[in-house]
Write an enzyme that holds these catalytic residues in place. Structure first.
Site, PDB file in Angstrom:
ATOM      1  N   ASP A 350       0.835  -1.193   0.000  1.00 12.05           N
ATOM      2  CA  ASP A 350       0.000   0.000   0.000  1.00 12.05           C
ATOM      3  C   ASP A 350       0.874   1.249   0.000  1.00 12.05           C
ATOM      4  O   ASP A 350       1.861   1.332   0.737  1.00 12.05           O
ATOM      5  CB  ASP A 350      -0.887  -0.028   1.251  1.00 12.05           C
ATOM      6  N   GLU A 386       1.742  -0.386  -5.017  1.00  8.87           N
ATOM      7  CA  GLU A 386       0.788   0.665  -5.346  1.00  8.87           C
ATOM      8  C   GLU A 386       1.646   1.912  -5.480  1.00  8.87           C
ATOM      9  O   GLU A 386       2.057   2.504  -4.478  1.00  8.87           O
ATOM     10  CB  GLU A 386      -0.251   0.839  -4.244  1.00  8.87           C
TER      11      GLU A 386
END
Length: 734
Positions: A350, A386
């Site tokens: 993330d 990401e």
């Protein structure tokens, strides 16, 4: 607990609480603490039984060994040192702290003023010092026995070119599943149920990507509203799985191992979505739960001139300081633990730009990225970024080093815009479906580096993408102001559910169009769980706080949903069958003189090669590409013998006449997929040079007749329409 506990100095390595069969070694890093106390609690973590000062301090690690202590022991730390927020120090021994290396957490966080290191008054002045004991209100750690007899001790190792990701949530996927016993729904054990795994395997995906399972806490503003941090992007323990996912208690790590073992038995990889960019402790006004009280100045990036405040490149209040060697060690130790001890097959990071961010900005040669590249364990698993954050220079799609794959939001946006009918998108779509070479074709990176997706946990589901023009997030309690308003969605004429047969037919075809685009594109596809049968979140595009029917997968699947499942299986079968759909080399359109072939040719509906003027025409919404199976497939300069395919994409609202191109060596094309007619009893053949009427808003895939290729493709499709597992292996025509 008796007061005559025998102790020894213990060892500074390994960090955390380690049971060796005779006792437990406790080791905690802190560069700035003056004293550390280990607090032992009863089994439920309610009553403190013993407090022991760690007697040794070696290389900035406090440590002690306790004889006779066993798995199941509940503990926490109290760390002494200066409380000087203006200098970056927030030590407060009144606050019980979680061990950063704890393998299990027990209990739940209660948002009481005592969990804050400062006195929570009207001014919220974090310079004050709070003397209340936080122990009754915070989670504790638990010593665990990590032994387990694996049935499948080795990882699955699906090659990147064959990978298809399937993103889901441990709790929401089984909370309403009829085949999962009620007491196991929403747990690791429930996710490992045979019927659940059978459905996933049936789809033809290879790798299940789980939303965060590492221990996290619910934000106070959500609990005040009766909501929860359902997605889990609020980590407080990087080695512990969240207690909410266990059926038999948080110390039963064997439950998670059993689930992973069952996925591996089915040939499925397990990928974890991990959040190493920030923690749940927030900014200077956040709680003191672990890192902040252990060594705030080491664990977090602080403002250089005002270390009272936190650098907030994450948008969540704080940023983990991976420039510090001990923090970097903690993160890499955590990753290795999940690979070596829990047998996971990879990670999706993330806000991964933060992990490559040094004090001067993002650096693909930064400490964390270099650590992963050189580590023999981490470099052997799938690493997915990401590639963005909200800091300066935070958007880094294509900027990660070789060996990494990246979520490609440009693919998502372009595919949505094209099928919505936007003008001027065709040329960019051509780049996206051939692997986004403009972003990834450098330094020997391969098309698989682009993780292509149209939907993910964050945003509309596929059903809602074709059913809503606007977000409908009222249940989140923020007056529909949260979540993105830029969804590039189209409701096909009516907002939300409808009984209009024409609109329903169009919506189903649009779902098929986007799924087919995804699975026929070069790169690595990712499917959102439930999209294969039209799961809805009722127009909510930010369901992070909804632990209810909005987020839970509804397994009451109607006829349209069942038909879509079988269509997805057709697509994955074709992708696995046809290597040309997942080439390891970028398609460039370059003509190779030696081989007398171009890997891809772009055609107009008339069957002629597209001109620059046609590409520049903003109204162009229909084009085709021939992917030539004879083109060089590897670094060895020789022709391949794969099937040659014709992919036709039509976003016009009306029928387009397509002239099927003449290709040397065959005079017929066989239609494998037509999203306007997804169910066919047999494949139809069409003459080259003939005209095929392409339905408005539809996608088609043809295969060139050549040496029995079509027959074998049809055999594979027949398997896909039965309960049999399709035969393994690629289809080649040579």
């Amino acid at each position: 607990m008796a007061h005559d506990i025998r102790i020894a100095e213990g060892s500074p390595f390994p960090l955390g609480a380690t049971w060796d069969g005779e006792g437990v070694n406790f080791a905690l890093f802190s560069a700035n603490a003056t004293k550390v106390e280990l607090c032992l609690f009863d089994e439920k973590g309610e009553r403190e039984l013993e407090r022991i000062e760690l007697p040794e301090y070696t290389d900035e690690v406090f440590h002690v060994y306790l004889f006779g202590v066993r798995p199941g022991t509940t503990y926490g730390y109290r760390v002494h040192g200066p409380y000087e927020p203006e200098n970056g120090h927030r030590f407060n021994p009144n606050k019980l702290l979680l061990d950063p290396y704890a393998k299990a957490h027990v209990g739940e966080l209660t948002w009481d003023p005592a969990v804050f290191g400062y006195t929570l008054d009207a001014e919220g002045d974090d310079l004050t010092f709070d003397e209340r004991d936080s122990a009754p209100f915070v989670q504790k750690c638990q010593v665990v026995d990590t032994s387990f007899n694996w049935t499948h001790p080795t990882r699955v190792r699906v090659p990147w070119e064959q990978t298809i990701f399937y993103e889901t949530h441990v709790r929401g996927y089984t909370k309403r599943h009829p085949a999962v016993p009620e007491h196991l729904r929403g747990t690791f054990e429930g996710l490992g149920t045979k019927e659940v795994i059978d459905h996933i395997k049936h789809l033809g995906v290879t790798s299940v990507e789980l939303l965060p399972i590492q221990a996290f806490v619910n934000d106070s503003h959500l609990t005040d509203k009766g909501l929860t941090n359902y997605w889990g992007y609020n980590t407080i323990g990087f080695f512990a799985a969240d207690p909410r996912f266990f059926a038999q208690g948080p110390g039963a790590v064997a439950e998670l191992k059993q689930m992973i073992d069952r996925f591996h038995e089915a040939g499925l990889e397990v990928i974890l979505d991990v959040v190493y960019n920030h923690t749940a402790e927030g900014n200077e006004r956040g709680p003191t739960l672990s890192f902040k009280g252990i060594d705030n100045a080491s664990y977090y990036r602080l403002m250089p001139d005002e270390p009272r405040y936190y650098i907030n490149d994450t948008g969540t209040g704080n940023t983990l300081n991976l420039s510090h060697p001990r923090v970097l060690q903690m993160v890499t130790d955590s990753l290795r633990y999940w690979v070596t001890e829990m047998n996971v097959d990879g990670f999706r990071f993330d806000l991964a730009t933060i992990l490559g961010r040094e004090t001067y900005g993002f650096d693909e040669g930064g400490g964390f990225l270099d650590s992963c590249r050189q580590d023999p364990i981490l470099s052997s698993v799938k690493l997915i970024a990401e590639p963005w954050d909200c800091g300066p220079g935070g958007y880094q799609v294509g900027g990660f080093p070789p060996g990494w794959a990246e979520w490609n939001d440009k693919y998502r946006d372009t595919v949505r815009e094209f099928w919505k009918g936007e003008e001027g998108v065709a040329a960019e779509l051509a780049t996206r479906i051939t692997g986004s070479g403009d972003k990834f074709n450098h330094r020997g990176r391969r098309p698989w580096a682009s993780v292509n997706f149209i939907t993910a946990h964050d945003g509309f589901t596929l059903n809602d993408l074709v059913s809503y023009n606007e977000k409908h997030n009222d249940a989140n309690g923020e007056d529909n102001n949260d979540g993105s308003s830029d969804n590039r969605s189209w409701n096909c004429g009516v907002e939300g559910p409808t009984d209009d047969p024409e609109i329903r037919t169009l919506r189903e075809r649009q779902k098929r169009n986007m799924l087919a685009t995804l699975l026929f594109s070069q790169g690595t596809p990712m499917i959102l769980a439930g999209d294969e049968f039209g799961r809805t979140q009722q127009g909510n595009n930010n369901a992070y706080c909804q632990d209810d029917d909005i987020s839970w997968v509804n397994w009451d699947i109607d006829e349209e949903g069942r038909a879509l499942i079988e269509f997805v299986r057709k697509l994955t079968t074709l992708r696995h069958t046809l290597p040309v759909l997942r080439r390891g080399r970028f398609l460039t359109g370059e003509f190779h003189e030696d081989l007398q072939v171009a890997d891809v040719k772009w055609l107009s509906p008339s069957g002629e090669e597209l001109t620059p003027e046609q590409w520049d025409d903003p109204s162009m919404r229909c084009f085709a590409l021939v992917i030539d199976g004879r083109a060089q497939a590897t670094g060895i300069r020789r022709p391949a013998s794969d099937a040659t395919l014709l992919l036709v994409i039509n976003a016009h609202h009306d029928v387009v006449d397509l002239t099927l191109p003449d290709i040397p060596g065959s005079d017929q094309w066989s239609c494998l997929i037509d999203t306007n007619a997804p169910i066919r009893e047999e494949l139809e053949d069409f003459d080259a040079g003939g005209v095929y009427q392409v339905t408005g808003r539809s996608l088609l895939l043809f295969a060139l007749h050549a040496r029995g290729a079509t027959k074998r493709i049809f055999e594979r499709l027949e398997h896909a329409l039965t309960d049999e597992v399709p035969p393994e292996g690629d289809l080649v025509t040579g």
